[in-house]
Motif scaffolding. Structure first.
Motif, PDB file in Angstrom:
ATOM      1  N   PRO A   1       0.874  -1.163   0.134  1.00 17.78           N
ATOM      2  CA  PRO A   1       0.197   0.264   0.066  1.00 17.78           C
ATOM      3  C   PRO A   1       0.865   1.518   0.031  1.00 17.78           C
ATOM      4  N   VAL A   2       0.600   2.145  -1.124  1.00 19.45           N
ATOM      5  CA  VAL A   2       1.504   3.262  -1.091  1.00 19.45           C
ATOM      6  C   VAL A   2       0.334   4.515  -1.370  1.00 19.45           C
ATOM      7  N   ARG A   3       1.400   5.697  -0.861  1.00 16.36           N
ATOM      8  CA  ARG A   3       0.588   7.032  -1.157  1.00 16.36           C
ATOM      9  C   ARG A   3       1.442   7.677  -2.292  1.00 16.36           C
ATOM     10  N   LEU A   4       0.827   8.288  -3.290  1.00 15.73           N
ATOM     11  CA  LEU A   4       1.472   8.980  -4.624  1.00 15.73           C
ATOM     12  C   LEU A   4       1.685  10.287  -3.846  1.00 15.73           C
ATOM     13  N   LEU A   5       2.817  10.976  -3.897  1.00 14.71           N
ATOM     14  CA  LEU A   5       3.401  12.226  -3.489  1.00 14.71           C
ATOM     15  C   LEU A   5       3.886  12.892  -4.535  1.00 14.71           C
ATOM     16  N   ALA A   6       3.364  14.380  -4.672  1.00 16.95           N
ATOM     17  CA  ALA A   6       4.156  15.131  -5.748  1.00 16.95           C
ATOM     18  C   ALA A   6       5.521  15.413  -5.556  1.00 16.95           C
ATOM     19  N   ALA A   7       6.350  15.194  -6.314  1.00 18.30           N
ATOM     20  CA  ALA A   7       7.848  15.378  -6.184  1.00 18.30           C
ATOM     21  C   ALA A   7       8.435  16.545  -6.668  1.00 18.30           C
ATOM     22  N   THR A   8       7.663  17.628  -7.291  1.00 13.46           N
ATOM     23  CA  THR A   8       8.191  18.606  -7.677  1.00 13.46           C
ATOM     24  C   THR A   8       7.191  19.769  -7.300  1.00 13.46           C
ATOM     25  N   SER A   9       7.598  21.164  -7.079  1.00 10.51           N
ATOM     26  CA  SER A   9       6.766  22.345  -7.136  1.00 10.51           C
ATOM     27  C   SER A   9       7.372  23.246  -8.201  1.00 10.51           C
ATOM     28  N   SER A  10       6.535  24.294  -8.248  1.00 12.32           N
ATOM     29  CA  SER A  10       6.686  25.376  -9.505  1.00 12.32           C
ATOM     30  C   SER A  10       7.084  26.692  -8.547  1.00 12.32           C
ATOM     31  N   ALA A  40       5.216   6.312  -0.992  1.00 15.23           N
ATOM     32  CA  ALA A  40       5.561   6.520   0.237  1.00 15.23           C
ATOM     33  C   ALA A  40       4.728   5.275   0.774  1.00 15.23           C
ATOM     34  N   PRO A  41       5.176   4.583   1.770  1.00 15.41           N
ATOM     35  CA  PRO A  41       4.359   3.532   2.471  1.00 15.41           C
ATOM     36  C   PRO A  41       3.081   4.326   3.257  1.00 15.41           C
ATOM     37  N   GLN A  42       1.911   3.542   3.049  1.00 19.39           N
ATOM     38  CA  GLN A  42       0.709   4.082   3.563  1.00 19.39           C
ATOM     39  C   GLN A  42       0.646   3.652   5.298  1.00 19.39           C
ATOM     40  N   ASN A  43       1.185   2.775   5.624  1.00 18.24           N
ATOM     41  CA  ASN A  43       1.072   2.430   6.957  1.00 18.24           C
ATOM     42  C   ASN A  43       2.661   1.635   7.474  1.00 18.24           C
ATOM     43  N   ALA A  44       2.904   1.370   8.640  1.00 20.68           N
ATOM     44  CA  ALA A  44       3.969   0.695   9.081  1.00 20.68           C
ATOM     45  C   ALA A  44       4.043  -0.763   8.418  1.00 20.68           C
TER      46      ALA A  44
END
Length: 316
Positions: free
Chosen positions: A17-26, A113-117
């Motif tokens: 189980p993973v979370r999708l996080l933004a890797a960039t910003s503007s 990123a992992p969703q949980n432990a």
């Protein structure tokens, strides 16, 4: 950082189980359109073409145009519940060497990123396996109303999901290559390699958006009712530099001088000024030898005169 989406990354029989996080910003500076005389904002109101009433965002849904005046409404819930395995899953289809993926296929990156432990151990397992193999996992996932192709690789302590363009979206590069074969001499190639070596590696942390910084300075100056910053004029190029080798040599000298290194560049034999210098050197040496011979002869003559004069005086 709020997640963009949540997925289950499947790696064979392993589910992570993973979370999708933004890797960039503007840092792009946003502007608004205004009516200059009174500085009123220009607003765009969405209006229904039938009853001409202004619409709120919650009143608007997507629709697919089948034909003239025939639309099929599609809601976000319907898209989210499509019967696809990629709707909530990133399923790894196979693996590729990182170098085998063309750079023009790269699109937007995300962090996984992992969703949980409980997801930590399989997450680290996949990360280490990818890092040691030097490969990337390739799979598909659905996000924001479309199915995407993705490449997952290890970067430090995290897994990075790199969205890829579909192969048929990448155009052929045939039209970008020179139309004819171009001959490059060994001296020209050596000169270009010398310039690369003189310029050295780039520290990416030192790369900054100068345009955004200049726009910010302009805004601050106008807020303070000050004169805008002056344009920094580039240094004038020295006229007459048309030979490729000469341009490479001068650029290499400048790069080494900027880095505080010895700016002397050993020119290629048989090219430009170096060739002339090589031709003139024997003449200078010959002239030097002639000068030494003349001085030696002059010394002998002066010595002979002194000797002859002394004998004459004694004889008298």
């Amino acid at each position: 950082m709020p997640p963009v989406a949540q997925f289950t990354l499947t790696f064979g029989l392993v589910a992570i189980p993973v979370r999708l996080l933004a890797a960039t910003s503007s840092h792009k500076i946003g502007f608004r359109q205004i009516h200059l005389p009174d500085q009123g904002r220009v607003r765009y109101t969405k209006v229904c073409e039938i009853d001409e009433h202004p619409l709120m965002p919650e009143d608007i849904v997507r629709a697919y145009e089948v034909g003239k005046d025939q639309l099929v409404p599609i809601t976000d819930d319907e898209l989210d519940n499509l019967p696809l395995p990629t709707a909530k899953t990133i399923e790894v289809s196979g693996f590729l060497d990182l170098a085998a993926i063309p750079g023009e296929m790269y699109d937007k990156p995300y962090f996984l990123a992992p969703q949980n432990a409980a997801a930590n151990k399989p997450y680290v397992l996949m990360r280490e396996a990818l890092a040691r193999s030097g490969k990337a996992a390739v799979g598909k996932y659905a996000l924001r109303g479309s199915e995407n192709l993705g490449m997952i690789h290890a970067q430090g302590d995290v897994l990075v999901l790199q969205r890829l363009r579909w192969p048929d979206e990448v155009r052929s590069a045939d039209d970008a290559a020179p139309a004819h074969d171009i001959a490059i001499s060994d001296e020209e190639l050596a000169g270009a390699l010398s310039l690369i070596d003189a310029l050295g590696d780039v520290d990416m942390q030192q790369m900054h958006d100068e345009y955004a910084r200049a726009v910010q300075q302009l805004i601050e100056a106008k807020m303070a009712h000050e004169a805008p910053p002056k344009v920094r004029q580039p240094e004038a190029e020295e006229a007459g530099v048309t030979d490729l080798m000469t341009a490479l040599q001068r650029a290499t000298e400048q790069a080494r001088a900027d880095r505080g290194e010895d700016a002397e560049v050993h020119r290629m034999a048989g090219r430009g000024p170096a060739k002339k210098a090589a031709r003139k050197a024997p003449a200078k040496k010959a002239a030097a030898k002639k000068g030494v011979a003349k001085k030696t002869a002059a010394k002998k003559t002066a010595s002979a005169k002194k000797t002859g004069g002394g004998s004459g005086r004694r004889a008298g």
